[in-house]
Design an enzyme around this catalytic site. Structure first.
Site, mmCIF file in Angstrom:
data_model
loop_
_atom_site.group_PDB
_atom_site.id
_atom_site.type_symbol
_atom_site.label_atom_id
_atom_site.label_comp_id
_atom_site.label_asym_id
_atom_site.label_seq_id
_atom_site.Cartn_x
_atom_site.Cartn_y
_atom_site.Cartn_z
ATOM 1 N N ASP A 109 0.825 -1.161 0.150
ATOM 2 C CA ASP A 109 0.082 -0.064 -0.081
ATOM 3 C C ASP A 109 0.816 1.139 0.082
ATOM 4 O O ASP A 109 1.915 1.158 0.397
ATOM 5 C CB ASP A 109 -0.977 0.089 1.080
ATOM 6 C CG ASP A 109 -0.247 0.006 2.599
ATOM 7 O OD1 ASP A 109 0.837 -0.970 2.446
ATOM 8 O OD2 ASP A 109 -0.815 0.637 3.492
ATOM 9 N N GLU A 127 0.201 -1.370 5.687
ATOM 10 C CA GLU A 127 0.889 -0.936 6.795
ATOM 11 C C GLU A 127 0.935 0.341 7.195
ATOM 12 O O GLU A 127 0.881 0.752 8.333
ATOM 13 C CB GLU A 127 2.483 -1.214 5.937
ATOM 14 C CG GLU A 127 3.639 -1.095 7.132
ATOM 15 C CD GLU A 127 3.961 0.559 7.103
ATOM 16 O OE1 GLU A 127 4.498 0.784 8.535
ATOM 17 O OE2 GLU A 127 3.733 1.358 6.577
#
Ligand SMILES: [Zn+2]
Length: 432
Positions: A103, A166
């Site tokens: 991400d 994350e």
């Protein structure tokens, strides 16, 4: 001596292969950046996971796609799809796992390049996620491909994962996988997280976090007669004054032995993330005249490995309790939002020693050990997986993360791929 020569010869073969793959490394980084895995909301995780998984399947990896169903943020529209790929060596040895988050944060304003075009200019790849951390993911993939193709028989096993979320805490990513044994022995022995910590630095861990909301409570009254009410905002002001006079000077004096970068973060820190008192937010008409009966403050306390979470909580509560005892009508509530304990891998741990040695070999300079001011997925690997041979090491300049015109240097990616490949051969036991 003959052994050392043989080792250097074999590593030179791998390094030459990585040099040959320079264009492939750039192309893979570009392909990853062009999938806009923006979080929130968590877009395009599945195609990005598949790009990694299908590439590695062709190299002989067994590949699992693991959707964190039921985890926070997961939905059919935004599935939290992680990929874990594993390849077994030809003989017994240890397992090295490269974990990258797929991400990226939103692009934001101020770009001169298209954030998802992955433009190459001046020896750099530009784009959102270039340094944090698709460049690192690409470097680890090229590193592992080169060593598999080098003909050196692999011992142990290698894993590469691409995990989600994350940037929003990692709960549907590394935490979810760690709860299912993906980051524990005997499956995995050593973990390298290719976050952008600079190519010559090994990041041993991070400080702790404690987030809490403090609410002061008052009593509503007409704003023209404030003496008839109790202002929650003035009471919050009393708390802020105490923090300013007593807590900040005390926090500044606390120093850690952790090698946190930048140096300002080697003390305890406290930030006020938000404050709001009085009339409800989001209303832009004229306010009515009222004494505020509520004021809410979200605080972000970063603490050191030498500090205890209970003491961190306790010192905030002690200030609030003192005000309640001393100030008539002072009332408060404290709500804990979130906490992460500090973690730090031993600087003599095998993964640290292996990376140190290969940084010296490839870059010809002394590696620097650092710790991160903020947290990253190592917390879940340490706390849930109970695996402590874990560090962050990867290309990219830390300060560029989340900024406009984020970039990763191509030379740094190539150098870090060599260091990762050589460290992997060492840690798996393939060089014996
Ligand atoms: Zn990152």
């Amino acid at each position: 001596m003959a052994d050392q020569v043989a080792t250097q010869d074999r590593l030179d073969q791998v390094f030459a292969r990585i040099d040959d793959q320079r264009d492939a490394l750039v192309a893979l980084t570009q392909d990853l950046i062009r999938i806009p895995t923006v979080n929130p909301p968590g877009d395009a995780y599945r195609p990005c996971a598949e790009l990694v998984g299908e590439r590695l399947r062709k190299q002989g990896f067994s590949v699992e796609y693991l959707r964190a169903e039921g985890a926070v943020g997961d939905s059919d529209r935004f599935p939290r799809t992680n990929v874990v790929a594993r390849i077994e060596g030809e003989r017994a040895g240890e397992t090295v796992h490269f974990n990258s988050h797929i991400d990226v944060v939103e692009a934001g304003q101020g770009w001169t390049f298209d954030p998802f075009a992955a433009t190459v200019a001046d020896g750099r790849v530009y784009g959102r996620g270039a340094c944090d951390m698709k460049g690192g993911l690409a470097a680890s993939i090229i590193a592992v491909e080169a060593l598999l193709q080098s003909g050196i028989p692999l011992a142990g096993a290698i894993e590469i994962s691409g995990t989600v979320d994350e940037e929003s805490g990692g709960y549907a990513g590394v935490a979810w996988l760690a709860e299912r044994g993906y980051f524990s022995r005997p499956r995995v022995d050593h973990v390298i997280i290719p976050e952008p910590l600079n190519v010559d630095r090994v990041c041993l861990g991070h400080r702790g976090v404690w987030w809490a909301e403090v609410e002061t409570r008052g009593r509503i009254a007409h704003g023209s007669m404030p003496f008839l009410g109790v202002s929650a905002i003035r009471n919050m002001g009393l708390f802020l004054t105490l923090v300013e006079q007593e807590l900040y000077p005390a926090l500044d004096k606390r120093k850690t032995s952790m090698p946190v970068e930048p140096e300002g973060a080697r003390s305890s820190t406290l930030n006020f993330n938000s404050i709001h008192g009085g009339l409800a937010e989001g209303f832009d008409g004229l306010p009515s005249p009222c004494v505020a009966d509520s004021c809410r403050l979200v605080l972000d306390r970063r603490f050191l490995i030498e500090e205890d979470l209970d003491e961190v909580r306790g010192e905030i509560r002690a200030l609030l309790d003192r005000l309640r005892d001393e100030v008539p009508d002072f009332d408060y509530r404290l709500r804990e939002l979130f906490s992460v304990l500090p973690t730090m891998t031993d600087k003599e741990a095998p993964v640290v020693r292996a990376l140190d040695q290969e940084i010296r070999r490839v870059l010809g300079k002394e590696p620097q050990h650092i710790a991160s001011p903020g947290t990253y997925d190592q917390k879940h690997i340490a706390r849930i997986g109970h695996l402590h041979d874990c560090v962050a090491y990867g290309p990219g300049v830390l300060d560029l993360a989340h900024q406009p015109d984020e970039w990763v240097g191509i030379d740094d990616m190539v150098a870090s791929a060599k260091i990762m490949a050589a460290a992997t051969l060492r840690l798996t036991g393939s060089l014996r």
